[in-house]
Design an enzyme around this catalytic site. Structure first.
Site, PDB file in Angstrom:
ATOM      1  N   LYS A  23       0.867  -1.191   0.000  1.00 26.91           N
ATOM      2  CA  LYS A  23       0.000   0.000   0.000  1.00 26.91           C
ATOM      3  C   LYS A  23       0.896   1.231   0.000  1.00 26.91           C
ATOM      4  CE  LYS A  23      -3.996   2.205   2.090  1.00 26.91           C
ATOM      5  NZ  LYS A  23      -3.530   3.516   1.633  1.00 26.91           N
ATOM      6  N   ASP A  25       1.506   5.439  -0.199  1.00 27.69           N
ATOM      7  CA  ASP A  25       0.917   6.680   0.283  1.00 27.69           C
ATOM      8  C   ASP A  25       1.030   7.733  -0.818  1.00 27.69           C
ATOM      9  OD1 ASP A  25      -0.308   8.383   1.999  1.00 27.69           O
ATOM     10  OD2 ASP A  25       1.350   8.562   3.413  1.00 27.69           O
ATOM     11  N   ARG A  43      -9.819  10.214  -7.660  1.00 27.00           N
ATOM     12  CA  ARG A  43     -10.982   9.551  -7.053  1.00 27.00           C
ATOM     13  C   ARG A  43     -12.220  10.433  -7.107  1.00 27.00           C
ATOM     14  NH1 ARG A  43      -9.594   7.125  -1.216  1.00 27.00           N
ATOM     15  NH2 ARG A  43     -11.864   7.289  -1.150  1.00 27.00           N
ATOM     16  N   GLU A  77      -1.731   4.233  -8.479  1.00 25.98           N
ATOM     17  CA  GLU A  77      -1.375   5.249  -7.485  1.00 25.98           C
ATOM     18  C   GLU A  77      -0.229   6.089  -8.035  1.00 25.98           C
ATOM     19  OE1 GLU A  77      -2.293   6.223  -3.222  1.00 25.98           O
ATOM     20  OE2 GLU A  77      -3.048   4.604  -4.489  1.00 25.98           O
ATOM     21  N   ASP A 438      40.143  10.433  -7.637  1.00 27.39           N
ATOM     22  CA  ASP A 438      40.315  10.812  -6.238  1.00 27.39           C
ATOM     23  C   ASP A 438      41.223  12.041  -6.178  1.00 27.39           C
ATOM     24  OD1 ASP A 438      40.191  10.804  -3.507  1.00 27.39           O
ATOM     25  OD2 ASP A 438      41.569   9.137  -3.223  1.00 27.39           O
ATOM     26  N   ASP A 440      43.125  14.434  -3.953  1.00 25.90           N
ATOM     27  CA  ASP A 440      43.640  14.335  -2.583  1.00 25.90           C
ATOM     28  C   ASP A 440      44.607  15.484  -2.280  1.00 25.90           C
ATOM     29  OD1 ASP A 440      44.278  13.417  -0.081  1.00 25.90           O
ATOM     30  OD2 ASP A 440      45.640  11.849  -0.792  1.00 25.90           O
ATOM     31  N   ASP A 529      45.035  10.874  -8.198  1.00 25.68           N
ATOM     32  CA  ASP A 529      45.275   9.431  -8.085  1.00 25.68           C
ATOM     33  C   ASP A 529      44.477   8.674  -9.151  1.00 25.68           C
ATOM     34  OD1 ASP A 529      45.761   6.861  -7.367  1.00 25.68           O
ATOM     35  OD2 ASP A 529      45.010   7.010  -5.324  1.00 25.68           O
TER      36      ASP A 529
END
Length: 610
Positions: A23, A25, A43, A77, A438, A440, A529
């Site tokens: 179900k 929401d 609805r 839904e 990377d 650094d 690197d």
């Protein structure tokens, strides 16, 4: 045609003869599809097309594949998924209330929704209402497979139209709902037929109630509602007004108590100093109020001053019953006043974005049994005492842990695995699924070098039409990602690219950047690197914490945030939890894999080397 309605119940029906589904929401609505542009009908009979343009656009793009099956009517839904079991109602509700077209389009880009179809009522213009619900689900599944749409809900899948998955036993689904904090379960009698607008006992809803303890602070005789509050930063903050769930005697007792012990502040209102606690059943918290609140029981022995924001967060997000948790009050980052329970709550909130990067990867963990300021050790091998739900993968002499779900993630959190390091490929691939650079710098005080390198890299990648992403390392640097299509490019091929980019930057700014591996020879420059991007190597996962006293997180950021104002210290655990309220900077990471022109770039670079 009106949707068939659900009857509430507190107990799951027996498995035999029933089907079970999640179900969600969200907004219940029918999808009526007769020509190229379908209609979303609420609805109450209102058309929702203008509020959810991403759904309409997706359907229109699908027209050529589906046109031979039209007219079609689906029941489903509209949801905003943060995992496969939970939708955030407030996101859908906010969109449904919007009137401004520009704002709607901005929200559609930032927070795109899904339509989850759980029933098909018409196909090729023929009514299917007299078929059983099981038969209709089979027809829906066959249709979606034919037009290559998902037949199981996947929150990471960018297909805006998906079919719900269903179960013939409730237990595994209920466990998933509980573990991922979903709203509840829908049970449908397999032989039942469609009944338009009827609230039938053939369709049941069972809510996954959460129970929050609040302090009574006000009573309004005009409407009969009692107010409940919690303590936040030494102030009492109202989070609920309730009367449902109280019987006549309980309501009379509370009213009398307010009259006798409270302060009358107006003709029909009384206030009460913190003294009486009650437990409220609810399905969620929308940021201001408990949703669907209902009185559950008195908590006369509870101390009002324990009704804090922290307690509410834990009650709203309970830990899985299947995982044994120990010492929740143990300090983990003492400087930040973060204990083990805070860490586990962080992992629950981070799971939406963290788990997709851990999934199907050989984990290297760093555990800190005495907290971030204590000793640590690396762990690759799964211990013998691991629970049955922990999945492993034997590679040579190491039985690696594979973290594919909430239970394993939280079990590792309880083991005080504070760092999650992952390889550049999954257990299903032989080649890297992303390139990572990377960046650094020598120290955090030279973080500006990482910013400069990242911005220059972004310019190169934009020139190549490559989609790139960036995150902090959780330490002193940055890490730049380029997603790749799975099992397409070897590590040798990606090395051609990474080496070219890093060498180019060093040639452009030799006073700032270096590829020298030995620290003593770097001369206070930022280390680029590219050697680290290789088979068997690992990198800190996005949204993993780091085992350092500051309690920082390896945090994805938007490229527009990569400026001189960016600081690693901004990304503490509490700060990152706040960031989860906004779209994830890595939201499009997996989707971008298939659109990278990497092969063309490789051909150009190989020609340069020739």
């Amino acid at each position: 045609m009106k949707p068939m309605l659900l009857s509430p119940t507190e107990t799951l029906p027996p498995n035999k003869g029933w089907l079970f589904e999640t179900k969600y929401d969200g907004f219940r609505c029918l999808l009526k599809w007769e020509d190229k542009t379908p209609k979303l009908i609420s609805r109450t009979g209102n058309q929702l097309n203008e509020h959810f343009p991403e759904l309409i656009q997706f359907c229109e793009q699908l027209y050529d594949e589906i046109c031979s099956f039209l007219p079609i009517t689906l029941d489903g839904e509209i949801v905003y998924l943060i995992n496969n079991a939970k939708s955030v109602f407030s996101v859908v509700q906010t969109r449904g209330r919007m009137k401004n077209t520009t704002s709607i389009k901005q929200h559609a880009r930032r927070l795109p929704v899904h339509y989850i179809g759980f029933d098909i009522l018409r196909k090729n213009g023929e009514s299917l209402e007299e078929h059983t619900v099981l038969k209709r689900k089979e027809i829906l599944e066959e249709l979606f497979k034919t037009i290559n749409l998902p037949v199981q809900v996947d929150y990471l899948n960018r297909s805006r139209l998906q079919a719900i998955d269903y179960y013939k036993e409730s237990s595994p689904l209920w466990s998933k709902i509980k573990n991922y904090n979903g709203e509840g379960i829908v049970a449908k009698r397999a032989i039942s037929k469609w009944e338009s607008g009827v609230r039938s006992s053939n369709w049941l809803k069972i809510k996954n109630w959460r129970y929050v303890t609040v302090v009574l602070t006000k009573y309004d005789k005009n409407n009969g509602y009692f107010q409940g509050s919690i303590l936040q930063d030494d102030q009492w903050i109202p989070i609920v007004n309730f009367k449902h769930g109280l019987n006549e005697e309980e309501e009379r007792i509370l009213f009398t108590f307010f009259q006798s012990n409270g302060t009358k502040v107006s003709t029909n209102e009384w206030q009460l100093p913190p003294s009486i606690c009650v437990m409220i059943a609810c399905i969620d918290f929308d940021g201001k109020h408990l949703r669907e609140p209902m009185f559950h029981q008195f908590q006369l022995d509870a101390d009002p001053f324990t009704c804090t924001t922290k307690q509410m967060q834990r009650q709203l997000q309970p830990l899985p019953e299947s995982v044994a948790f120990t010492h929740p009050d143990k300090p983990i980052w003492p400087l930040e006043r973060i204990d083990k329970d805070d860490y586990l709550l962080y992992l629950q909130k981070a799971s939406t974005s963290l788990l997709p990067f851990l999934s199907d990867r050989l984990l290297t963990l760093i555990r800190f049994p005495h907290g971030a300021e204590g000793e640590s050790f690396y762990q690759k091998h799964c211990p013998d005492y691991a629970p049955d739900f922990v999945v492993t993968k034997q590679v040579e002499d190491i039985n690696y842990i594979i973290c594919n779900g909430m239970e394993t993630l939280l079990w590792l959190g309880n083991q005080l695995a504070l760092e999650f390091h992952i390889p550049f490929q999954t257990i299903h691939t032989s080649f890297p699924t992303e390139v990572v650079f990377d960046l650094d710098p020598p120290s955090v005080s030279e973080f500006s070098l990482a910013i400069e390198a990242a911005i220059r890299m972004k310019a190169i990648f934009d020139e190549f039409n490559l989609t790139s992403f960036v995150k902090t390392s959780g330490g002193k640097g940055l890490q730049v990602y380029i997603p790749l299509p799975d099992d397409t490019f070897t590590y040798a091929e990606t090395r051609i690219f990474t080496q070219f980019v890093c060498t180019f930057l060093c040639e452009q700014e030799p006073q700032w950047f270096t590829t020298e591996r030995l620290k003593k020879n770097r001369h206070n420059k930022l280390y680029l690197d590219y050697i680290q991007h290789d088979e068997g190597k690992t990198i800190i996962a996005p949204y993993s914490t780091r085992g350092r006293p500051e309690g920082l997180v390896a945090t994805p950021v938007h490229w527009h945030e990569v400026t001189s104002d960016l600081k690693p210290s901004h990304f503490t655990i509490p700060a990152v939890i706040e960031r989860f309220k906004e779209p994830d900077p890595f939201q499009m990471f997996h989707e971008s894999k298939t659109n990278q022109p990497f092969e063309k770039i490789l051909i150009q670079l190989k020609d340069l080397q020739a």
